[in-house]
Design an enzyme around this catalytic site. Structure first.
Site, short mmCIF file in Angstrom:
data_model
loop_
_atom_site.label_atom_id
_atom_site.label_comp_id
_atom_site.label_asym_id
_atom_site.label_seq_id
_atom_site.Cartn_x
_atom_site.Cartn_y
_atom_site.Cartn_z
N HIS A 1 0.81 -1.22 0.00
CA HIS A 1 0.00 0.00 0.00
C HIS A 1 0.85 1.27 0.00
O HIS A 1 0.73 2.09 -0.92
CB HIS A 1 -1.01 -0.04 1.15
CG HIS A 1 -1.74 1.24 1.37
ND1 HIS A 1 -2.57 1.79 0.41
CD2 HIS A 1 -1.74 2.10 2.41
CE1 HIS A 1 -3.07 2.93 0.87
NE2 HIS A 1 -2.57 3.14 2.09
N HIS B 1 3.25 7.20 5.32
CA HIS B 1 2.02 7.85 5.76
C HIS B 1 1.20 7.06 6.77
O HIS B 1 0.45 7.63 7.55
CB HIS B 1 1.15 8.26 4.56
CG HIS B 1 0.36 7.14 3.97
ND1 HIS B 1 0.85 6.30 3.01
CD2 HIS B 1 -0.90 6.71 4.22
CE1 HIS B 1 -0.07 5.41 2.69
NE2 HIS B 1 -1.13 5.64 3.41
N GLU C 1 -0.07 5.82 12.23
CA GLU C 1 -1.44 5.34 12.40
C GLU C 1 -1.47 3.84 12.73
O GLU C 1 -2.23 3.41 13.58
CB GLU C 1 -2.23 5.64 11.11
CG GLU C 1 -3.66 5.16 11.10
CD GLU C 1 -4.55 5.89 12.09
OE1 GLU C 1 -4.12 6.93 12.61
OE2 GLU C 1 -5.64 5.38 12.37
N ASP C 2 -0.65 3.07 12.06
CA ASP C 2 -0.79 1.61 12.13
C ASP C 2 0.34 0.85 12.82
O ASP C 2 0.30 -0.38 12.87
CB ASP C 2 -0.95 1.04 10.71
CG ASP C 2 -2.28 1.46 10.09
OD1 ASP C 2 -3.20 1.80 10.85
OD2 ASP C 2 -2.38 1.47 8.85
N ASP D 1 -3.51 8.22 -1.42
CA ASP D 1 -3.81 7.17 -0.45
C ASP D 1 -5.22 6.63 -0.69
O ASP D 1 -5.47 5.43 -0.82
CB ASP D 1 -3.67 7.77 0.95
CG ASP D 1 -4.08 6.82 2.06
OD1 ASP D 1 -3.87 5.60 1.89
OD2 ASP D 1 -4.59 7.30 3.09
N ASP E 1 -24.76 13.96 -24.53
CA ASP E 1 -23.30 13.88 -24.49
C ASP E 1 -22.80 12.51 -24.07
O ASP E 1 -21.81 12.36 -23.39
CB ASP E 1 -22.72 14.98 -23.61
CG ASP E 1 -23.26 14.91 -22.18
OD1 ASP E 1 -24.20 14.13 -21.95
OD2 ASP E 1 -22.73 15.62 -21.31
MN MN Z 1 -3.00 4.60 3.72
#
Ligand code: MN
Length: 735
Positions: free
Chosen positions: A48, A72, A76-77, A139, A260
């Site tokens: 990821h 990133h 968080e993880d 992300d 369209d």
């Molecule tokens: Mn992520």
């Protein structure tokens, strides 16, 4: 699986001066700490962050962004904290990771009711650095692409959030490509059945559509070459499923009627003149549909989008759209703010890099800040979501000032919106407007191309009515802000007077308490309020009773000893007469300003008229309601004697008019109505409404609504009606 070396290669070819070593270190750190973690698909989690970094590298972002892409999710993880990130990677990456972690938390908290507040926080977190927005979008894009392993409920929740927040932000930032992909993926996961059905419907038509497109693009290419128009390529496309679905739903039509469904796009070489040349070629081949032509080159959309749009009628009577833009415009249409990175000159030093970032930040702020500002003064979250949607999907109208400046407004905007768009002061002082030279009502909807002139008077003020027809959040917020500031100032004033009055009753000098900042603050604190003014405002709104404030000030014992009510209790008789005596107009009466004054309203039961004896009743949150002292409701209001205040009419600078209904009972003969209206007109009094009927006992009943200034005026009207021959009785009627 993408390899880190592929990412580094992309970064190096886009930005040769990049510090790719930073990217390598970020990769190793991420790999180390996500070690052993798996995604829902069973793949290693590291896939990821790698994919996110890859998307960012393809967007030509700098090594800091790409490294942040790799890192990133670490805070968080995993067990890593921001301080650790800082010690390895410094402040810049740390603040980016911090922003992204915050967004993740806000998103996890998300409940229906908090949604608006969350959007606000997210946007604020993103604005601290443009790169946070771009990394977050990358992300989200990768998560959306790999959703198939999640449970349907989770897919739906994430898709809904993407449609509500991320796709609009991408749109707002002009990032057409990412927006389209996010929307189509959300649609597919949120409404899988409808998606399948629509996809199948389009697929059955696809060979035919592609055949038509092939012919169209071929014809255009041929004619452009023939006419020496320098073009890069001509593309054909079938409408995206999400936007097709939205259109079918909104217009309640079938797929055959979408004009369209297919469209062609001409990408010319980099000179806008080529676009207009191409346009003339297209209009030469097919007949244009009037009113479907849009020139977004002369007037770009505020998300920087530029293009010419025209619809033409094709060979078998089928209309289709042609978009024409230069290569550079095309890049901006696809990538929005991210395209800025591509136009950087050669090799950049650190400083220049910052300058570009700065410029970008300004652009992003300009685009995203209105979303945040609109919540600052709005507490109602439904209101906010609505104004957010309006701001996110601008269906724009372009109007001009008399000097030719373009003002861009959402569709449905009125002169008041226009005034606020020019300047808040122009809005506040707006008293009228001219559109194309003619005076119009302030609620008139502005049309494309209108020349709007705002008439102002320096001392005039916003009106609450305006809220009924303004559409921009800027105007709404300014008006609401003004009203609440006004209400607050007035309620502080009323609160002060009420408290003074109560202090006098207790034989305490009002000054002594009111100027005692420390004590006032202490009492305010007991009510959970911050400042003395907050306490006064609360009293003025009727939420806090002055008696209770005094009890807190004096303490129970002293309060009981000084309480005038206690002393009076034995002698006070109940009943209207006693009460009337009690509330006789005093010197400390509160002055009532106008008819529709913000903090005072006239009781609907008795509609008191200027000059009549009145009292005020503090209603909860609605300020003071003014009643005629003789109103039948006053007696029951007396139960809450604490809420009754003395009021008196202010001397008015301007004469205000008030409507009053009068009922005349007359003999049943002709000409009565004319006689009465003549009598009223003779004393120069306005009539708003009049009608006559005959009662059961054969008398004429004539009701007129007249416009009077005060009690004296009304008395004159009543007596002149009484003097009309044939009139038996005249009385005022209330609602
Ligand atoms: Mn992520």
């Amino acid at each position: 699986m993408i390899r880190i070396e592929d990412i580094i290669e992309t970064v190096e070819s886009n930005r040769p001066e990049s510090d790719v070593d930073l990217i390598r270190r970020a990769y190793l750190f991420s790999a180390l700490h996500h070690r052993g973690q798996k995604r829902a698909s069973g793949e290693p989690y590291l896939v990821h962050p790698l994919e996110v970094a890859h998307i960012l590298a393809e967007m030509r972002l700098d090594e800091v962004s790409v490294s942040t892409g790799l890192l990133h999710d670490v805070v968080e993880d995993t067990l890593i904290d921001l301080d650790t990130i800082r010690s390895y990677f410094g402040d810049e990456i740390t603040s980016l990771v911090d922003g992204l972690t915050k967004i993740a938390h806000i998103s996890n908290l998300s409940k229906e009711r908090q949604q608006a507040e969350n959007v606000r926080k997210m946007v604020l977190a993103m604005i601290t650095d443009v790169r946070v927005v771009l990394i977050k979008l990358a992300d989200r894009l990768h998560n959306m692409r790999t959703m198939q392993f999640l449970k349907p409920e989770k897919r739906a929740r994430i898709s809904q959030e993407t449609l509500d927040i991320y796709a609009p932000i991408a749109h707002r930032l002009g990032m057409g490509k990412i927006r389209s992909e996010l929307e189509d993926l959300s649609f597919q996961n949120l409404y899988p059945e409808e998606y399948k059905r629509l996809a199948a419907e389009v697929d059955t038509r696809r060979p035919e559509l592609e055949d038509a497109l092939e012919k169209i693009t071929h014809t255009i290419e041929e004619k452009l070459t023939e006419n020496d128009v320098p073009f890069v390529k001509v593309q054909g496309r079938v409408k995206r499923l999400y936007s097709l679905w939205k259109k079918l739903k909104k217009q309640k039509i079938t797929i055959d009627r979408v004009y369209d469904l297919i469209a062609a796009r001409i990408i010319t070489q980099n000179d806008k003149k080529n676009c207009y040349l191409a346009l003339s070629v297209v209009h030469d081949i097919w007949t244009p549909v009037p009113e479907r032509f849009k020139d977004w080159i002369a007037i770009p959309r505020d998300n920087l989008y530029q293009s010419l749009h025209t619809s033409v009628v094709g060979d078998r009577g089928h209309a289709f759209e042609v978009q024409i833009r230069t290569e550079e415009m095309h890049q901006i249409a696809e990538e929005g703010v991210a395209a800025h990175w591509k136009y950087k000159e050669k090799k950049l030093g650190k400083q220049e890099d910052d300058a570009t970032l700065d410029e970008l930040r300004k652009t992003v702020e300009k685009l995203l800040l209105p979303l945040v500002e609109s919540t600052e003064e709005t507490e109602d979250s439904e209101d906010f979501i609505e104004s957010l949607k309006l701001d996110l999907y601008p269906k724009d109208v372009y109007a001009f000032t008399p000097l030719g400046k373009v003002i861009q407004l959402p569709r449905g905007a009125t002169p008041v919106d226009f005034a606020y768009a020019i300047h808040s002061e122009v809005g506040d002082n707006c008293t009228g407007a001219k559109i194309n030279g003619r005076i119009v009502q302030l609620k008139t909807e502005i049309q494309n191309g209108d020349v709007v002139e705002i008439l102002t008077t320096s001392n005039s003020k916003p009106s609450r009515d305006w809220l009924n027809y303004v559409v921009t959040s800027r105007a709404k917020n300014r008006i609401r802000h003004w009203i609440s500031a006004q209400q607050r100032a007035e309620s502080i004033e009323i609160g002060r007077k009420l408290l003074e009055k109560e202090l006098v009753k207790f034989s305490i000098s009002p000054k002594k308490l009111l100027t005692n900042e420390v004590e006032m603050k202490r009492i305010a604190g007991e009510y959970g309020l911050g400042r003395p003014e907050d306490l006064l405002a609360s009293i003025g709104y009727g939420k806090t009773f002055p008696r209770n404030v005094l009890a807190k000030h004096l303490g129970a014992e002293k309060f009981a000893a000084l309480d005038p009510e206690k002393k009076k209790e034995t002698t006070l008789r109940t009943g209207f007469k006693a009460v009337k005596k009690l509330i006789g107009l005093g010197e400390d009466a509160i002055v009532v300003k106008g008819v529709d004054n913000l903090m005072t309203t006239r009781g609907r039961c008795c509609n008191p008229l200027r000059g009549e004896p009145i009292i005020g009743y503090i209603s909860l949150g609605k300020g003071i309601v003014i009643h005629n002292k003789n109103c039948k409701n006053v007696k029951s209001l007396m139960v809450n004697r604490d809420r009754i205040v003395d009021v008196e009419w202010a001397k008015s600078e301007k004469e205000e008019i008030q409507s009053v209904r009068i009922l005349a009972t007359t003999e049943n003969r002709t000409g009565m109505l004319a006689g009465i209206t003549n009598a009223i007109a003779e004393i120069k009094t306005g009539i708003r409404d009049a009608h006559a009927e005959v009662s059961k006992d054969d008398q004429g009943l004539i009701e007129v609504t007249v416009e009077v200034f005060d009690k004296k005026h009304l008395d004159r009207v009543i007596s002149s009606i009484g003097n009309v021959p044939g009139v038996i009785d005249v009385e005022r009627v209330n609602a």
